[in-house]
Motif scaffolding. Structure first.
Motif, PDB file in Angstrom:
ATOM      1  N   TRP A 276       0.833  -1.199   0.000  1.00  0.00           N
ATOM      2  CA  TRP A 276       0.000   0.000   0.000  1.00  0.00           C
ATOM      3  C   TRP A 276       0.870   1.252   0.000  1.00  0.00           C
ATOM      4  O   TRP A 276       1.726   1.426   0.862  1.00  0.00           O
TER       5      TRP A 276
ATOM      6  N   ALA B  90     -12.588  -0.244   1.809  1.00  0.00           N
ATOM      7  CA  ALA B  90     -11.940  -1.446   2.320  1.00  0.00           C
ATOM      8  C   ALA B  90     -12.853  -2.207   3.274  1.00  0.00           C
ATOM      9  O   ALA B  90     -13.837  -1.671   3.795  1.00  0.00           O
ATOM     10  N   ASP B  91     -12.521  -3.464   3.480  1.00  0.00           N
ATOM     11  CA  ASP B  91     -13.230  -4.299   4.443  1.00  0.00           C
ATOM     12  C   ASP B  91     -13.157  -3.627   5.823  1.00  0.00           C
ATOM     13  O   ASP B  91     -12.079  -3.208   6.246  1.00  0.00           O
TER      14      ASP B  91
ATOM     15  N   MET C 123     -10.434  -4.485   8.086  1.00  0.00           N
ATOM     16  CA  MET C 123      -9.090  -4.105   7.662  1.00  0.00           C
ATOM     17  C   MET C 123      -8.804  -2.622   7.938  1.00  0.00           C
ATOM     18  O   MET C 123      -7.645  -2.205   7.966  1.00  0.00           O
TER      19      MET C 123
ATOM     20  N   TYR D 214      -4.782  -9.411  10.247  1.00  0.00           N
ATOM     21  CA  TYR D 214      -3.928  -8.615   9.366  1.00  0.00           C
ATOM     22  C   TYR D 214      -2.651  -8.200  10.087  1.00  0.00           C
ATOM     23  O   TYR D 214      -2.624  -8.094  11.320  1.00  0.00           O
TER      24      TYR D 214
ATOM     25  N   ARG E 169     -12.880 -15.156  14.619  1.00  0.00           N
ATOM     26  CA  ARG E 169     -11.939 -14.624  13.626  1.00  0.00           C
ATOM     27  C   ARG E 169     -11.050 -15.754  13.120  1.00  0.00           C
ATOM     28  O   ARG E 169     -10.406 -16.437  13.897  1.00  0.00           O
TER      29      ARG E 169
ATOM     30  N   ILE F 175       0.401  -4.779   3.876  1.00  0.00           N
ATOM     31  CA  ILE F 175      -0.640  -5.262   4.782  1.00  0.00           C
ATOM     32  C   ILE F 175      -0.982  -6.665   4.318  1.00  0.00           C
ATOM     33  O   ILE F 175      -1.355  -6.876   3.164  1.00  0.00           O
ATOM     34  N   SER F 176      -0.828  -7.627   5.202  1.00  0.00           N
ATOM     35  CA  SER F 176      -1.045  -9.033   4.845  1.00  0.00           C
ATOM     36  C   SER F 176      -2.118  -9.651   5.732  1.00  0.00           C
ATOM     37  O   SER F 176      -2.322  -9.233   6.868  1.00  0.00           O
ATOM     38  N   SER F 177      -2.810 -10.644   5.194  1.00  0.00           N
ATOM     39  CA  SER F 177      -3.816 -11.364   5.973  1.00  0.00           C
ATOM     40  C   SER F 177      -3.309 -12.778   6.231  1.00  0.00           C
ATOM     41  O   SER F 177      -2.827 -13.449   5.322  1.00  0.00           O
TER      42      SER F 177
ATOM     43  N   TYR G  84      -6.061  -1.379  10.307  1.00  0.00           N
ATOM     44  CA  TYR G  84      -4.709  -1.646   9.836  1.00  0.00           C
ATOM     45  C   TYR G  84      -4.303  -0.642   8.756  1.00  0.00           C
ATOM     46  O   TYR G  84      -3.133  -0.252   8.663  1.00  0.00           O
ATOM     47  N   LEU G  85      -5.262  -0.225   7.951  1.00  0.00           N
ATOM     48  CA  LEU G  85      -4.996   0.816   6.949  1.00  0.00           C
ATOM     49  C   LEU G  85      -4.637   2.124   7.657  1.00  0.00           C
ATOM     50  O   LEU G  85      -3.692   2.815   7.264  1.00  0.00           O
TER      51      LEU G  85
ATOM     52  N   THR H 114      -8.994 -14.957  10.437  1.00  0.00           N
ATOM     53  CA  THR H 114      -7.955 -14.220   9.715  1.00  0.00           C
ATOM     54  C   THR H 114      -7.543 -13.006  10.527  1.00  0.00           C
ATOM     55  O   THR H 114      -8.378 -12.387  11.195  1.00  0.00           O
TER      56      THR H 114
END
Length: 207
Positions: free
Chosen positions: A23, A37-38, A41, A175, A171, A129-131, A44-45, A173
């Protein structure tokens, strides 16, 4: 003005990589402002945007990593003509412009000193940013190939996931926000994750 260097740190996590995306500053701002975005997420953004802005304004984060922008031709380096054209193009993103101008200045300085430089890398502030699934995290912690730098992030993420599960949150997943290149790249990334040959001063598709 402090000079920050791009580091090249590539890592394969077991046999299955987590989903990761690079990003840039403008991409983060746009995603946050438009709320595209979700929702899960979004924190984290915002964290990634804050980290970038803090590093730019203070210069205290020496581990902050820049991402190399591929040229319009798809190469890792830009010619002088490509740099000029991009700066004249009103569609060029605002956070690309300082890096493009810096690259032009460097080429000009090299030529004035009698050095021939046909092209140059251009880099801008960015974070990954990874999941990760619980399995991804466990594999990374078990793998001897996981670097100490990445392991710190993985341990923090697993702790956060465990705390969420203990609170009754469902949960599967989580990030992570990490420096560019700490996790192995994939071919479809928009921003190239390779080391820059040049120091970059503080000052996803196409331009």
């Amino acid at each position: 003005m402090k000079v920050l260097l791009i580091l090249s740190v590539y890592l394969a996590v077991a046999t299955s990589y987590p989903v990761v995306k690079t990003w840039t500053l403008s991409a983060l701002s746009e995603a946050i402002e438009t709320s595209k975005a979700d929702p899960g997420m979004m924190p984290y953004l915002e964290d990634a945007l804050n980290q970038i802005m803090y590093a730019l304004f203070t210069g205290t984060n020496e581990k902050f990593i820049f991402a190399v922008i591929p040229s319009p031709s798809g190469k890792a380096t830009w010619t002088f003509e490509e740099l000029q054209s991009a700066l004249r193009d009103p569609k060029t993103k605002s956070d690309y412009r300082p890096a493009l101008q810096e690259a032009i200045t460097m080429i000009q300085q090299k030529k004035e000193n009698g050095e021939d430089m046909e092209s140059i890398e251009v880099a801008i502030p960015a974070l990954d940013i990874s999941s990760w699934t619980p399995l991804d995290l466990n594999e990374a912690l078990k793998s001897p190939n996981t670097s100490s730098d990445l392991r710190t992030y993985v341990e923090k993420a697993r702790k956060e996931l465990q705390e969420a599960l203990e609170k009754g949150e469902s949960r599967d997943t989580i990030y992570m926000v990490t420096p560019v290149g700490l996790i192995a790249p994939k071919k479809d990334y928009i921003v190239s994750r390779k080391a820059s040959k040049y120091p970059i001063k503080k000052t996803k598709q196409g331009l």
